[in-house]
Design a protein around this motif. Sequence first.
Motif, PDB file in Angstrom:
ATOM      1  N   MET A   1       6.224  -0.533  12.166  1.00 33.96           N
ATOM      2  CA  MET A   1       7.588  -1.012  12.198  1.00 33.96           C
ATOM      3  C   MET A   1       7.614  -2.397  12.817  1.00 33.96           C
ATOM      4  O   MET A   1       6.935  -2.670  13.809  1.00 33.96           O
ATOM      5  CB  MET A   1       8.457  -0.048  13.009  1.00 33.96           C
ATOM      6  CG  MET A   1       9.927  -0.472  13.099  1.00 33.96           C
ATOM      7  SD  MET A   1      10.916   0.707  14.036  1.00 33.96           S
ATOM      8  CE  MET A   1      10.873   2.111  12.965  1.00 33.96           C
ATOM      9  N   ALA A   2       8.384  -3.280  12.252  1.00 34.43           N
ATOM     10  CA  ALA A   2       8.465  -4.631  12.777  1.00 34.43           C
ATOM     11  C   ALA A   2       9.118  -4.619  14.148  1.00 34.43           C
ATOM     12  O   ALA A   2       9.953  -3.778  14.471  1.00 34.43           O
ATOM     13  CB  ALA A   2       9.256  -5.522  11.833  1.00 34.43           C
ATOM     14  N   SER A   3       8.728  -5.570  14.979  1.00 37.09           N
ATOM     15  CA  SER A   3       9.292  -5.642  16.309  1.00 37.09           C
ATOM     16  C   SER A   3      10.738  -6.095  16.236  1.00 37.09           C
ATOM     17  O   SER A   3      11.148  -6.839  15.346  1.00 37.09           O
ATOM     18  CB  SER A   3       8.481  -6.603  17.170  1.00 37.09           C
ATOM     19  OG  SER A   3       8.641  -7.932  16.712  1.00 37.09           O
ATOM     20  N   GLU A   4      11.518  -5.655  17.222  1.00 36.52           N
ATOM     21  CA  GLU A   4      12.920  -6.047  17.265  1.00 36.52           C
ATOM     22  C   GLU A   4      13.052  -7.545  17.497  1.00 36.52           C
ATOM     23  O   GLU A   4      13.976  -8.185  16.996  1.00 36.52           O
ATOM     24  CB  GLU A   4      13.636  -5.265  18.366  1.00 36.52           C
ATOM     25  CG  GLU A   4      15.129  -5.497  18.405  1.00 36.52           C
ATOM     26  CD  GLU A   4      15.804  -4.624  19.433  1.00 36.52           C
ATOM     27  OE1 GLU A   4      17.045  -4.724  19.561  1.00 36.52           O
ATOM     28  OE2 GLU A   4      15.107  -3.849  20.106  1.00 36.52           O
ATOM     29  N   THR A   5      12.087  -8.126  18.231  1.00 36.88           N
ATOM     30  CA  THR A   5      12.116  -9.568  18.496  1.00 36.88           C
ATOM     31  C   THR A   5      12.008 -10.365  17.206  1.00 36.88           C
ATOM     32  O   THR A   5      12.721 -11.351  16.993  1.00 36.88           O
ATOM     33  CB  THR A   5      10.976  -9.954  19.443  1.00 36.88           C
ATOM     34  OG1 THR A   5      11.108  -9.204  20.660  1.00 36.88           O
ATOM     35  CG2 THR A   5      11.017 -11.438  19.755  1.00 36.88           C
ATOM     36  N   GLU A  86      11.820   4.516   9.354  1.00 35.01           N
ATOM     37  CA  GLU A  86      10.614   3.700   9.287  1.00 35.01           C
ATOM     38  C   GLU A  86      10.315   3.388   7.827  1.00 35.01           C
ATOM     39  O   GLU A  86      10.351   4.266   6.961  1.00 35.01           O
ATOM     40  CB  GLU A  86       9.442   4.432   9.923  1.00 35.01           C
ATOM     41  CG  GLU A  86       9.619   4.695  11.419  1.00 35.01           C
ATOM     42  CD  GLU A  86       8.392   5.327  12.034  1.00 35.01           C
ATOM     43  OE1 GLU A  86       7.392   5.504  11.296  1.00 35.01           O
ATOM     44  OE2 GLU A  86       8.416   5.651  13.234  1.00 35.01           O
ATOM     45  N   PHE A  87       9.998   2.132   7.566  1.00 39.41           N
ATOM     46  CA  PHE A  87       9.823   1.710   6.179  1.00 39.41           C
ATOM     47  C   PHE A  87       8.535   2.244   5.560  1.00 39.41           C
ATOM     48  O   PHE A  87       8.410   2.273   4.338  1.00 39.41           O
ATOM     49  CB  PHE A  87       9.842   0.187   6.088  1.00 39.41           C
ATOM     50  CG  PHE A  87      11.192  -0.420   6.378  1.00 39.41           C
ATOM     51  CD1 PHE A  87      12.300   0.387   6.605  1.00 39.41           C
ATOM     52  CD2 PHE A  87      11.346  -1.792   6.431  1.00 39.41           C
ATOM     53  CE1 PHE A  87      13.546  -0.160   6.870  1.00 39.41           C
ATOM     54  CE2 PHE A  87      12.585  -2.347   6.701  1.00 39.41           C
ATOM     55  CZ  PHE A  87      13.688  -1.539   6.914  1.00 39.41           C
ATOM     56  N   ASP A  88       7.572   2.631   6.376  1.00 39.28           N
ATOM     57  CA  ASP A  88       6.337   3.182   5.817  1.00 39.28           C
ATOM     58  C   ASP A  88       6.375   4.704   5.723  1.00 39.28           C
ATOM     59  O   ASP A  88       5.371   5.351   5.431  1.00 39.28           O
ATOM     60  CB  ASP A  88       5.128   2.743   6.638  1.00 39.28           C
ATOM     61  CG  ASP A  88       5.238   3.123   8.108  1.00 39.28           C
ATOM     62  OD1 ASP A  88       6.252   3.755   8.496  1.00 39.28           O
ATOM     63  OD2 ASP A  88       4.335   2.774   8.891  1.00 39.28           O
ATOM     64  N   THR A 115       3.925   0.013   3.326  1.00 37.10           N
ATOM     65  CA  THR A 115       5.337  -0.085   2.946  1.00 37.10           C
ATOM     66  C   THR A 115       5.484  -0.167   1.433  1.00 37.10           C
ATOM     67  O   THR A 115       6.329   0.516   0.836  1.00 37.10           O
ATOM     68  CB  THR A 115       5.984  -1.312   3.598  1.00 37.10           C
ATOM     69  OG1 THR A 115       5.926  -1.185   5.020  1.00 37.10           O
ATOM     70  CG2 THR A 115       7.437  -1.457   3.176  1.00 37.10           C
ATOM     71  N   LEU A 116       4.635  -0.966   0.801  1.00 37.19           N
ATOM     72  CA  LEU A 116       4.706  -1.093  -0.652  1.00 37.19           C
ATOM     73  C   LEU A 116       4.278   0.203  -1.347  1.00 37.19           C
ATOM     74  O   LEU A 116       4.863   0.592  -2.368  1.00 37.19           O
ATOM     75  CB  LEU A 116       3.828  -2.256  -1.107  1.00 37.19           C
ATOM     76  CG  LEU A 116       4.095  -2.834  -2.491  1.00 37.19           C
ATOM     77  CD1 LEU A 116       5.541  -3.303  -2.613  1.00 37.19           C
ATOM     78  CD2 LEU A 116       3.145  -3.995  -2.776  1.00 37.19           C
ATOM     79  N   ARG A 121       6.094   5.205  -4.174  1.00 32.44           N
ATOM     80  CA  ARG A 121       6.230   6.668  -4.189  1.00 32.44           C
ATOM     81  C   ARG A 121       7.661   7.095  -4.487  1.00 32.44           C
ATOM     82  O   ARG A 121       7.897   8.002  -5.294  1.00 32.44           O
ATOM     83  CB  ARG A 121       5.799   7.249  -2.842  1.00 32.44           C
ATOM     84  CG  ARG A 121       5.919   8.771  -2.766  1.00 32.44           C
ATOM     85  CD  ARG A 121       5.648   9.293  -1.363  1.00 32.44           C
ATOM     86  NE  ARG A 121       6.701   8.911  -0.431  1.00 32.44           N
ATOM     87  CZ  ARG A 121       7.860   9.552  -0.302  1.00 32.44           C
ATOM     88  NH1 ARG A 121       8.144  10.599  -1.071  1.00 32.44           N
ATOM     89  NH2 ARG A 121       8.761   9.149   0.589  1.00 32.44           N
ATOM     90  N   VAL A 122       8.633   6.462  -3.856  1.00 30.20           N
ATOM     91  CA  VAL A 122      10.019   6.924  -3.987  1.00 30.20           C
ATOM     92  C   VAL A 122      10.681   6.419  -5.270  1.00 30.20           C
ATOM     93  O   VAL A 122      11.717   6.953  -5.675  1.00 30.20           O
ATOM     94  CB  VAL A 122      10.856   6.505  -2.762  1.00 30.20           C
ATOM     95  CG1 VAL A 122      10.285   7.107  -1.495  1.00 30.20           C
ATOM     96  CG2 VAL A 122      10.950   4.988  -2.638  1.00 30.20           C
ATOM     97  N   LEU A 123      10.115   5.398  -5.909  1.00 32.86           N
ATOM     98  CA  LEU A 123      10.689   4.911  -7.162  1.00 32.86           C
ATOM     99  C   LEU A 123      10.341   5.852  -8.315  1.00 32.86           C
ATOM    100  O   LEU A 123       9.219   6.331  -8.419  1.00 32.86           O
ATOM    101  CB  LEU A 123      10.165   3.511  -7.478  1.00 32.86           C
ATOM    102  CG  LEU A 123      10.957   2.312  -6.956  1.00 32.86           C
ATOM    103  CD1 LEU A 123      10.224   1.023  -7.281  1.00 32.86           C
ATOM    104  CD2 LEU A 123      12.365   2.269  -7.532  1.00 32.86           C
ATOM    105  N   ARG A 124      11.312   6.075  -9.190  1.00 36.16           N
ATOM    106  CA  ARG A 124      11.050   6.866 -10.382  1.00 36.16           C
ATOM    107  C   ARG A 124      10.285   6.023 -11.400  1.00 36.16           C
ATOM    108  O   ARG A 124      10.276   4.786 -11.302  1.00 36.16           O
ATOM    109  CB  ARG A 124      12.367   7.334 -10.999  1.00 36.16           C
ATOM    110  CG  ARG A 124      13.224   6.196 -11.542  1.00 36.16           C
ATOM    111  CD  ARG A 124      14.390   6.711 -12.365  1.00 36.16           C
ATOM    112  NE  ARG A 124      15.205   5.618 -12.883  1.00 36.16           N
ATOM    113  CZ  ARG A 124      14.913   4.898 -13.969  1.00 36.16           C
ATOM    114  NH1 ARG A 124      13.794   5.152 -14.643  1.00 36.16           N
ATOM    115  NH2 ARG A 124      15.705   3.933 -14.371  1.00 36.16           N
TER     116      ARG A 124
END
Length: 261
Positions: A1-5, A86-88, A115-116, A121-124
């Motif tokens: 996950m990317a940092s909040e900063t 989380e994006f991954d 992430t990619l 995975r979630v795309l049809r």
Amino acid sequence: MASETAIIELAAWLQTPPGRYLLAWEQAQMDAAVVDLFGFHALQLGLPELPGLRSNRMPHRWVALQHPEQAQAGALAGPGVALHCEFDSLPFESGSLDLVVLPHTLELAHDPHQTLREVERVLRPEGRLVILGLNPASLWGLRQNLGQVLPGGPRIYLPQDGDFIGYWRLRDWLRLLSFDVEAAQFGCYCPPLRSAAWLERWAWVEPIGGRWWPVLGAVYFIKAVKRVHGMRLIGLERKRVARRSAAPAVAVQQQHKEQGP
């Protein structure tokens, strides 16, 4: 996950004159790209400052945020429901989404490959993917590199955090995941200037850059489709088999007609 900063830094930079200049070009490209994409479920990962799904008409649209403070601060600028994840590791079933939008998402991802892969995975099958990224092979990228490696060099122009992924490198990643790139475009050819006045004075370079050095724009836009090779080949193969089996019968009938009784 990317940092909040890193997320806060990017959001603050987008309020500067070059950030607004970049955001305006990206918004125009995104609106035109998703307006005619149909389906039921669309998802944007990150950067709520750019409402990437506002022109899309799918009934279910989400904007996923890495930190809930983004939604609480009123950063959600467009239509859609904000969710925190989380994006991954996306909370969607495999093959359940029709459209995914990634505005600078991979640059801030802790693991852009994962992430990619999760997006794939979630795309049809035949689902669409739209990506925006900063181009390291541009005047903006060059100035950023000089500011990072040269002591006493020019000030860093872009947000400091983030891994700017090259266009051709990203195309290779997409190809490995069975994505076909339908369209690609570069934009923002003005030099890395900080004031709005100077950016306006250099507006004349936009059409020239798009024509004579198109791959050197500060930002790239990619529209891709998820292919599942072999799915439609089954139907095509059945048609070919049917034609092959029918061809001899037609020839025999034609031969009988020529010979007569």
